[in-house]
Every structure is written in structure tokens, then in C-alpha cells.
Design a protein around this motif. Structure first.
Motif, PDB file in Angstrom:
ATOM      1  N   THR A 176       0.673  -1.337  -0.016  1.00 30.42           N
ATOM      2  CA  THR A 176      -0.027  -0.119   0.004  1.00 30.42           C
ATOM      3  C   THR A 176       0.771   1.419  -0.075  1.00 30.42           C
ATOM      4  OG1 THR A 176      -0.057   0.244   2.404  1.00 30.42           O
ATOM      5  CG2 THR A 176      -2.035  -1.162   1.159  1.00 30.42           C
ATOM      6  N   GLY A 177       2.036   1.229   0.597  1.00 27.07           N
ATOM      7  CA  GLY A 177       2.985   2.377   0.581  1.00 27.07           C
ATOM      8  C   GLY A 177       2.829   3.151   1.682  1.00 27.07           C
ATOM      9  N   HIS A 178       2.211   2.687   2.653  1.00 24.56           N
ATOM     10  CA  HIS A 178       1.849   3.460   3.974  1.00 24.56           C
ATOM     11  C   HIS A 178       2.272   2.686   5.280  1.00 24.56           C
ATOM     12  CE1 HIS A 178      -0.387   6.487   1.650  1.00 24.56           C
ATOM     13  NE2 HIS A 178      -0.874   5.570   1.175  1.00 24.56           N
ATOM     14  N   TRP A 179       2.668   3.424   6.236  1.00 25.81           N
ATOM     15  CA  TRP A 179       2.998   2.910   7.534  1.00 25.81           C
ATOM     16  C   TRP A 179       1.744   3.176   8.535  1.00 25.81           C
ATOM     17  CZ3 TRP A 179       6.354  -0.802   8.573  1.00 25.81           C
ATOM     18  CH2 TRP A 179       7.384  -0.996   7.843  1.00 25.81           C
ATOM     19  N   GLN A 180       0.984   4.174   8.162  1.00 26.25           N
ATOM     20  CA  GLN A 180       0.007   4.823   8.919  1.00 26.25           C
ATOM     21  C   GLN A 180      -1.389   3.602   8.818  1.00 26.25           C
ATOM     22  OE1 GLN A 180       1.669   6.784   7.019  1.00 26.25           O
ATOM     23  NE2 GLN A 180       2.871   7.310   9.005  1.00 26.25           N
ATOM     24  N   LEU A 181      -1.744   3.207   9.893  1.00 27.21           N
ATOM     25  CA  LEU A 181      -2.929   2.194   9.829  1.00 27.21           C
ATOM     26  C   LEU A 181      -4.083   2.726   9.237  1.00 27.21           C
ATOM     27  CD1 LEU A 181      -3.710  -0.586  10.494  1.00 27.21           C
ATOM     28  CD2 LEU A 181      -4.434  -0.081  12.836  1.00 27.21           C
ATOM     29  N   THR A 182      -4.576   3.971   9.264  1.00 29.29           N
ATOM     30  CA  THR A 182      -5.629   4.572   8.853  1.00 29.29           C
ATOM     31  C   THR A 182      -5.477   4.622   7.259  1.00 29.29           C
ATOM     32  OG1 THR A 182      -4.614   6.544   9.449  1.00 29.29           O
ATOM     33  CG2 THR A 182      -6.228   5.787  10.998  1.00 29.29           C
ATOM     34  N   HIS A 183      -4.249   4.982   6.934  1.00 29.20           N
ATOM     35  CA  HIS A 183      -4.111   4.983   5.462  1.00 29.20           C
ATOM     36  C   HIS A 183      -4.139   3.435   5.010  1.00 29.20           C
ATOM     37  CE1 HIS A 183      -1.857   8.966   5.844  1.00 29.20           C
ATOM     38  NE2 HIS A 183      -3.206   9.205   6.109  1.00 29.20           N
ATOM     39  N   VAL A 184      -3.821   2.584   5.519  1.00 25.31           N
ATOM     40  CA  VAL A 184      -3.487   1.387   4.994  1.00 25.31           C
ATOM     41  C   VAL A 184      -4.741   0.682   4.597  1.00 25.31           C
ATOM     42  CG1 VAL A 184      -2.902  -1.373   5.837  1.00 25.31           C
ATOM     43  CG2 VAL A 184      -1.227   0.850   6.213  1.00 25.31           C
ATOM     44  N   LEU A 185      -5.634   0.942   5.790  1.00 23.07           N
ATOM     45  CA  LEU A 185      -7.213   0.452   5.828  1.00 23.07           C
ATOM     46  C   LEU A 185      -7.989   1.327   4.862  1.00 23.07           C
ATOM     47  CD1 LEU A 185      -7.558  -0.397   9.468  1.00 23.07           C
ATOM     48  CD2 LEU A 185      -6.606  -1.880   7.803  1.00 23.07           C
ATOM     49  N   ALA A 186      -7.707   2.432   4.468  1.00 19.12           N
ATOM     50  CA  ALA A 186      -8.300   3.142   3.591  1.00 19.12           C
ATOM     51  C   ALA A 186      -8.912   2.330   2.277  1.00 19.12           C
ATOM     52  CB  ALA A 186      -7.607   4.430   3.253  1.00 19.12           C
ATOM     53  N   LYS A 187     -10.238   2.750   1.561  1.00 19.35           N
ATOM     54  CA  LYS A 187     -10.403   1.853   0.534  1.00 19.35           C
ATOM     55  C   LYS A 187      -9.446   1.907  -0.643  1.00 19.35           C
ATOM     56  CE  LYS A 187     -15.354   1.912   1.693  1.00 19.35           C
ATOM     57  NZ  LYS A 187     -16.799   2.512   0.957  1.00 19.35           N
ATOM     58  N   SER A 188      -8.930   3.285  -0.862  1.00 17.51           N
ATOM     59  CA  SER A 188      -7.880   3.373  -1.835  1.00 17.51           C
ATOM     60  C   SER A 188      -6.827   2.547  -1.813  1.00 17.51           C
ATOM     61  CB  SER A 188      -7.736   4.978  -2.077  1.00 17.51           C
ATOM     62  OG  SER A 188      -7.089   5.176  -0.628  1.00 17.51           O
ATOM     63  N   SER A 189      -6.451   2.252  -0.461  1.00 18.33           N
ATOM     64  CA  SER A 189      -5.283   1.396  -0.389  1.00 18.33           C
ATOM     65  C   SER A 189      -5.544  -0.068  -0.426  1.00 18.33           C
ATOM     66  CB  SER A 189      -4.652   1.574   1.177  1.00 18.33           C
ATOM     67  OG  SER A 189      -4.036   2.898   1.182  1.00 18.33           O
ATOM     68  N   LEU A 190      -6.810  -0.447   0.145  1.00 20.26           N
ATOM     69  CA  LEU A 190      -7.157  -1.864   0.043  1.00 20.26           C
ATOM     70  C   LEU A 190      -7.440  -2.330  -1.305  1.00 20.26           C
ATOM     71  CD1 LEU A 190      -9.385  -2.029   3.248  1.00 20.26           C
ATOM     72  CD2 LEU A 190      -7.248  -2.961   2.945  1.00 20.26           C
ATOM     73  N   THR A 191      -7.846  -1.622  -2.318  1.00 16.60           N
ATOM     74  CA  THR A 191      -8.016  -1.873  -3.677  1.00 16.60           C
ATOM     75  C   THR A 191      -6.549  -2.167  -4.545  1.00 16.60           C
ATOM     76  OG1 THR A 191      -8.069   0.446  -4.240  1.00 16.60           O
ATOM     77  CG2 THR A 191     -10.209  -0.452  -3.801  1.00 16.60           C
ATOM     78  N   GLN A 192      -5.570  -1.693  -3.761  1.00 22.99           N
ATOM     79  CA  GLN A 192      -4.266  -1.903  -4.374  1.00 22.99           C
ATOM     80  C   GLN A 192      -3.968  -3.498  -4.235  1.00 22.99           C
ATOM     81  OE1 GLN A 192      -1.156   0.701  -3.418  1.00 22.99           O
ATOM     82  NE2 GLN A 192      -2.813   2.509  -3.310  1.00 22.99           N
ATOM     83  N   LEU A 193      -4.592  -4.105  -3.250  1.00 21.03           N
ATOM     84  CA  LEU A 193      -4.131  -5.521  -2.958  1.00 21.03           C
ATOM     85  C   LEU A 193      -5.149  -6.386  -3.689  1.00 21.03           C
ATOM     86  CD1 LEU A 193      -4.175  -5.289   1.071  1.00 21.03           C
ATOM     87  CD2 LEU A 193      -2.147  -5.301  -0.392  1.00 21.03           C
ATOM     88  N   GLU A 194      -4.288  -7.499  -4.161  1.00 17.77           N
ATOM     89  CA  GLU A 194      -5.194  -8.597  -5.230  1.00 17.77           C
ATOM     90  C   GLU A 194      -5.681  -9.272  -3.930  1.00 17.77           C
ATOM     91  OE1 GLU A 194      -5.150  -8.782  -8.071  1.00 17.77           O
ATOM     92  OE2 GLU A 194      -3.664  -7.522  -8.719  1.00 17.77           O
ATOM     93  N   LEU A 195      -6.660  -9.992  -4.527  1.00 18.19           N
ATOM     94  CA  LEU A 195      -7.436 -10.984  -3.651  1.00 18.19           C
ATOM     95  C   LEU A 195      -6.637 -12.054  -2.961  1.00 18.19           C
ATOM     96  CD1 LEU A 195     -10.221 -11.948  -2.555  1.00 18.19           C
ATOM     97  CD2 LEU A 195     -10.660 -13.150  -4.509  1.00 18.19           C
ATOM     98  N   TRP A 196      -5.719 -12.403  -3.739  1.00 16.11           N
ATOM     99  CA  TRP A 196      -4.779 -13.573  -2.940  1.00 16.11           C
ATOM    100  C   TRP A 196      -3.912 -12.906  -1.715  1.00 16.11           C
ATOM    101  CZ3 TRP A 196       0.384 -13.548  -3.016  1.00 16.11           C
ATOM    102  CH2 TRP A 196       0.867 -12.589  -4.117  1.00 16.11           C
ATOM    103  N   GLU A 197      -3.665 -11.664  -2.218  1.00 17.47           N
ATOM    104  CA  GLU A 197      -2.868 -10.875  -1.261  1.00 17.47           C
ATOM    105  C   GLU A 197      -3.445 -10.498   0.018  1.00 17.47           C
ATOM    106  OE1 GLU A 197       0.706  -8.177  -2.752  1.00 17.47           O
ATOM    107  OE2 GLU A 197      -1.333  -7.555  -4.003  1.00 17.47           O
ATOM    108  N   LYS A 198      -4.618 -10.099  -0.285  1.00 21.86           N
ATOM    109  CA  LYS A 198      -5.328  -9.682   0.818  1.00 21.86           C
ATOM    110  C   LYS A 198      -5.643 -11.065   1.777  1.00 21.86           C
ATOM    111  CE  LYS A 198      -9.816  -7.290   1.993  1.00 21.86           C
ATOM    112  NZ  LYS A 198     -11.082  -6.676   1.361  1.00 21.86           N
ATOM    113  N   THR A 199      -5.998 -12.049   1.161  1.00 21.56           N
ATOM    114  CA  THR A 199      -6.422 -13.450   1.978  1.00 21.56           C
ATOM    115  C   THR A 199      -5.061 -13.836   2.656  1.00 21.56           C
ATOM    116  OG1 THR A 199      -7.901 -14.169   0.293  1.00 21.56           O
ATOM    117  CG2 THR A 199      -7.226 -15.924   1.842  1.00 21.56           C
TER     118      THR A 199
END
Length: 507
Positions: A176-199
Motif C-alpha cells: 500500500t505504500g503506507h505505515w499509518q494504519l488509517t491509510h493502510v485500511l483506507a479503501k483506496s489502499s485496500l483496492t491495491q491489494l489482489e484478492l490472494w494478497e488480502k487473503t
């Protein structure tokens, strides 16, 4: 004043830690311990003030300040203060007296800071410090080989857990390119993760938290730590073991809507069964409490797997308060056992027992019809209905005479009122700081229901067929599962002999 509360809290927390370090100086009189314990009360008071005045989420440097953060901080530090106050006389005369208070203050302080962290690097450091402090508390009586062995085994599992969490944090921050948890959990950051990565990241988080939560198949370490002093067990079960649900709540957007929820559901369901079984067959009171904790933490993770993170937090806090009380009262366990035995021999009315079952069924139907129809609400309704039926049986059906039954009925009614009041209070404080999770697929909830009903039915059948071979096999298996390993028992602690005798002469 409101804006300065975070600064006041951190200053008071730093003062309490410095006070703990000052206590380690040998020339400081032991009477200073009482003043130190008074100082440790100041940070939770500041946290409570922040909790009642916080109306919205505030990102303050590396800190994430909202009602959930302040609630968890208050919970951990209040438990720490109560245990330290209890320990002033409990540990008096122990050679580790100073070290104990210093370690406990630092451990609970680091654990409280975890829930305020928005910077994941700081979170890793504070959580690692918490785990290390817990290991050192288990190893407090280092002269005892049993305590050293228990701390070693716990330390190995905790190291694996922390490294897995470290790997999950590195993975998600690099993606995601972020160390801040609020930025990591933002929708714009989560969309950068593939489904397998998120799992995969979700599975790593789950594995990292089920180990310190003593869930199957990693439950053995908690059973081994019964050798730790009772106040250490109180803190461990109240403020640290239940941290898994709190961590999953913070990372809940990562867990929602993937296969990891089903895996968590299976692990936690098995843990509920095993923990309950250990609690029922063990005669050692502390091991009974450990089995109960394993089962309760399993139910907390079931709530997380079903997306009910708000309910999981409420469960974690209330269970922590309840379990710490039981540990600190463990000295009266023998008297309690005698009362339970005498009550078990009392006859109970069949009519009142059937009434309790009907009442529990009505609670299930009423709660289910008044809910929004989600899977968790049905599981919750079943649990509450069973609890009401059990409480009615113990307090009313076992009552000896009309007065006893009236008193039992009054207790059940008061408990129901208090439950509704507490639940509404928690929902009012936390409803805006905890995101609503996504429920797992319908088959997963059906599987959970089948496991719980099958386990309950098997338990009832075995209780009525105690002479059967199946009962004997399962009973002995659960006893063996809850028993300590060979290197964690001594008929007589050798270090006590070495402390009093040296070279054949009394010291």
C-alpha cells in the motif's frame, strides 16, 4: 482541556514507568511501593476522561485516538492497577518484589500504548515489548526450573507470533505504500491489494493472534503458565490473552469478505469445544480457569469471524474483568467447591427445570425476531437463550423453598436488566469507532451451527451415559490434554530447598 488530555495521559504514563524503574533502585524503601501503585492509577483516570470526552476520531502524530482506543487503554491500565494493589501484600517478602511491580507496570503500559498506535512500526515495538514483559513475568521465579521451562516454551511461541505479525505488516505496508494504519485500511489502499494478497495477509494476522490467545492447536502454552503467580495469571487472562480480538477489530477491513473468516471460524469453534472440555474435567482450579479462557477466546474469535467486531470487544472487556476477579479470588476455591458440591446434591423440581428450558427458547425466538436477521444475531440468540436456561436451572430449579426460588428469580431478572444496560452503554460509546464487518458465506454460519449443536448434543449424551466406553475415552483424552508436561511439574520445588539449605546448613 479536552485537546490536552492525550498529552496529560502520555506524561502520566511516562511518570508511572519512571516510578517503576525508580523502584528497582535497592536504596528505595519498600514502602514506596504503595506510592507507586497510587501513581499507576493516574494514567487510567486520564484515559477515562478522554473516553468520555472523545466525540470523533483524532489522528495525532503517530497516534489513533478514538473511543475504542481510550476504552481499551482504560481497561488494560485499570486491570493493571487493581492487580498491583492486590499484590502489595501478596508479594511482600518475595525476593522479586521490586522486579515484579516494575515488570507489571512496563508490560501493561506497553500494552495500553498498542491500542493508541497509528504507526505500524510503533505498534510492532509496543506489542513485542508486551509479549516480552509477559514472558519475564512468567519467569519471575527464575530459580524454579518449572517456571523457566514454561517461560521458554511461551517465549518460543510468542516469537513466532510476533515474527508472523511483523511479516504481515511488512507485506501490507509495501503493497500500500503506507505505515499509518488509517491509510493502510483506507479503501483506496485496500483496492491495491489482489484478492490472494488480502487473503494471505489476513491469514497471517489470524495466525499471529490465535497463538497468544491460546487457541487450538496453540493452547498448550497457556495451560503451562499456571505455574506463574496468581496475580500474573489475572493480568495475563484479563488484558493480554484477549488482545487477539482487539487486534482483529483494528484490522477488520482486511479480514472482511475472504476465506480467512471461514478458517478462523473453524479454529475458534474447535477451541470452544476443547476449552470447555478441559474446564469440565480438570480438578485444578487454575486449569479450570485456563480452559474457560480458551473457550471464551474461541467464542470471541467466532464473533470476529462473523463480522460482529463490536460484540467481540464487549465480550473481551467483560470477560477480562470477570476472569481477573476469579483469579484474584482463587484462594477461596476450596470453599467454593464445597458449596457447589452441596448444591449438586440438592433435588431440583422438574417443572421449574422445564420452565427454564421454555424461557430460554422464548429468549432465542424473541431476540431472533427482533434482530436484523444476520448470522451472528442467531448464534448470539442461541447463546443467550442457553445462558438464561442454565441460570434459571441453577438459581431457581435448585432453589430450596419458595423464598430461595423468589431470590433466584430476582437475580435472573436483575442480571437481564444489567446485561441490557451494559450492552447499550457499550454500543453508545463504540458504535462510531468500530466498522461493521462483512459476514462470511451462509454455509460457514451453518457449519458453525452444526459444530456447536453437535458438540452440545454429544456433551449431553455423554453426561447421561457416563458408564460408556466413549465417555471414558473422551474424558481421559481431555484430562491428558489439560495435564502439564513432564518438565513442568515437580513433586517439591528444588529451588525452595536450595534457598534454605546450602551445604547442609540452614541459611
Amino acid at each position: 482541556m479536552v485537546n490536552s488530555l492525550p498529552e496529560i495521559f502520555f506524561v502520566l504514563l511516562a511518570v508511572s514507568v519512571l516510578s517503576a524503574l525508580f523502584l528497582l533502585y535497592p536504596r528505595v524503601p519498600l514502602s514506596y511501593v504503595r506510592l507507586h501503585v497510587g501513581i499507576t492509577l493516574l494514567p487510567p483516570l486520564a484515559a477515562l476522561m478522554a473516553l468520555f470526552t472523545t466525540k470523533e476520531t483524532i489522528i495525532y502524530g503517530p497516534w489513533w485516538l478514538d473511543s475504542l482506543s481510550w476504552l481499551l487503554v482504560s481497561f488494560v491500565l485499570i486491570i493493571g492497577f487493581i492487580v498491583q494493589r492486590y499484590s502489595v501484600r501478596y508479594f511482600l517478602g518475595d525476593r522479586s518484589y521490586r522486579k515484579y511491580f516494575a515488570l507489571l507496570t512496563i508490560t501493561t503500559g506497553a500494552d495500553s500504548v498498542v491500542w493508541l498506535c497509528n504507526d505500524l512500526r510503533l505498534l510492532l515495538i509496543c506489542w513485542g515489548t508486551t509479549l516480552l514483559g509477559l514472558i519475564l513475568l512468567i519467569r519471575l521465579k527464575k530459580e524454579w526450573s518449572v517456571a523457566r521451562n514454561a517461560a521458554k516454551q511461551t517465549g518460543q511461541l510468542f516469537a513466532i507470533s510476533w515474527l508472523i505479525l511483523f511479516g504481515a505488516v511488512i507485506w501490507v505496508t509495501q503493497s500500500t505504500g503506507h505505515w499509518q494504519l488509517t491509510h493502510v485500511l483506507a479503501k483506496s489502499s485496500l483496492t491495491q491489494l489482489e484478492l490472494w494478497e488480502k487473503t494471505c495477509i489476513s491469514l497471517m494476522l489470524i495466525l499471529a493472534v490465535v497463538i497468544p490467545a491460546a487457541q487450538w492447536p496453540f493452547h498448550r502454552w497457556l495451560l503451562n503458565t499456571v505455574v506463574a503467580p496468581t496475580p500474573v495469571s489475572a493480568v495475563m487472562h484479563a488484558g493480554l490473552v484477549n488482545a487477539g480480538g482487539m487486534i482483529l477489530t483494528r484490522f477488520s477491513p482486511l479480514l472482511s469478505g475472504n476465506m480467512s473468516q471461514i478458517i478462523l471460524l473453524i479454529l475458534s469453534s474447535v477451541s470452544v469445544m476443547i476449552g470447555t472440555g478441559i474446564m469440565l474435567v480438570q480438578v485444578d482450579y487454575k486449569r479450570q480457569l485456563v480452559g474457560s479462557t480458551i473457550a471464551q477466546m474461541g467464542f470471541m474469535f467466532i464473533q470476529c469471524a462473523l463480522g460482529a467486531f463490536l460484540a467481540a470487544i464487549i465480550h473481551a472487556v467483560l470477560h477480562g474483568l470477570f476472569k481477573s476477579t476469579l483469579f484474584l479470588q482463587s484462594g477461596s476455591a476450596l470453599d467454593h467447591h464445597k458449596k457447589q458440591t452441596s448444591r449438586a446434591n440438592q433435588p431440583r423440581s422438574l417443572l421449574w427445570t422445564i420452565t427454564g428450558g421454555i424461557l430460554g427458547l422464548l429468549v432465542v425466538i424473541g431476540l431472533w425476531l427482533s434482530s436484523s436477521g444476520e448470522n451472528y444475531h442467531f448464534i448470539s440468540a442461541l447463546t443467550l437463550g442457553w445462558s438464561v436456561s442454565l441460570a434459571w436451572t441453577q438459581l431457581v430449579a435448585f432453589g430450596n423453598g419458595h423464598i430461595a426460588r423468589i431470590a433466584g428469580f430476582s437475580l435472573v431478572a436483575v442480571a437481564a436488566i444489567v446485561y441490557n444496560f451494559v450492552q447499550d452503554a457499550f454500543y453508545g460509546v463504540l458504535q462510531h469507532s468500530i466498522p461493521k464487518g462483512i459476514q462470511p458465506p451462509e454455509p460457514a454460519a451453518i457449519l458453525l451451527l452444526i459444530i456447536l449443536l453437535a458438540g452440545s448434543a454429544a456433551g449431553v449424551w455423554l453426561a447421561r451415559h457416563r458408564s460408556s466406553a466413549a465417555y471414558t475415552v473422551i474424558y481421559l483424552w481431555l484430562v491428558r490434554l489439560g495435564e502439564p508436561q513432564n518438565n513442568l511439574i515437580e513433586s517439591h520445588p528444588e529451588y525452595l530447598t536450595k534457598s534454605f539449605f546450602k551445604g547442609g546448613h540452614l541459611q
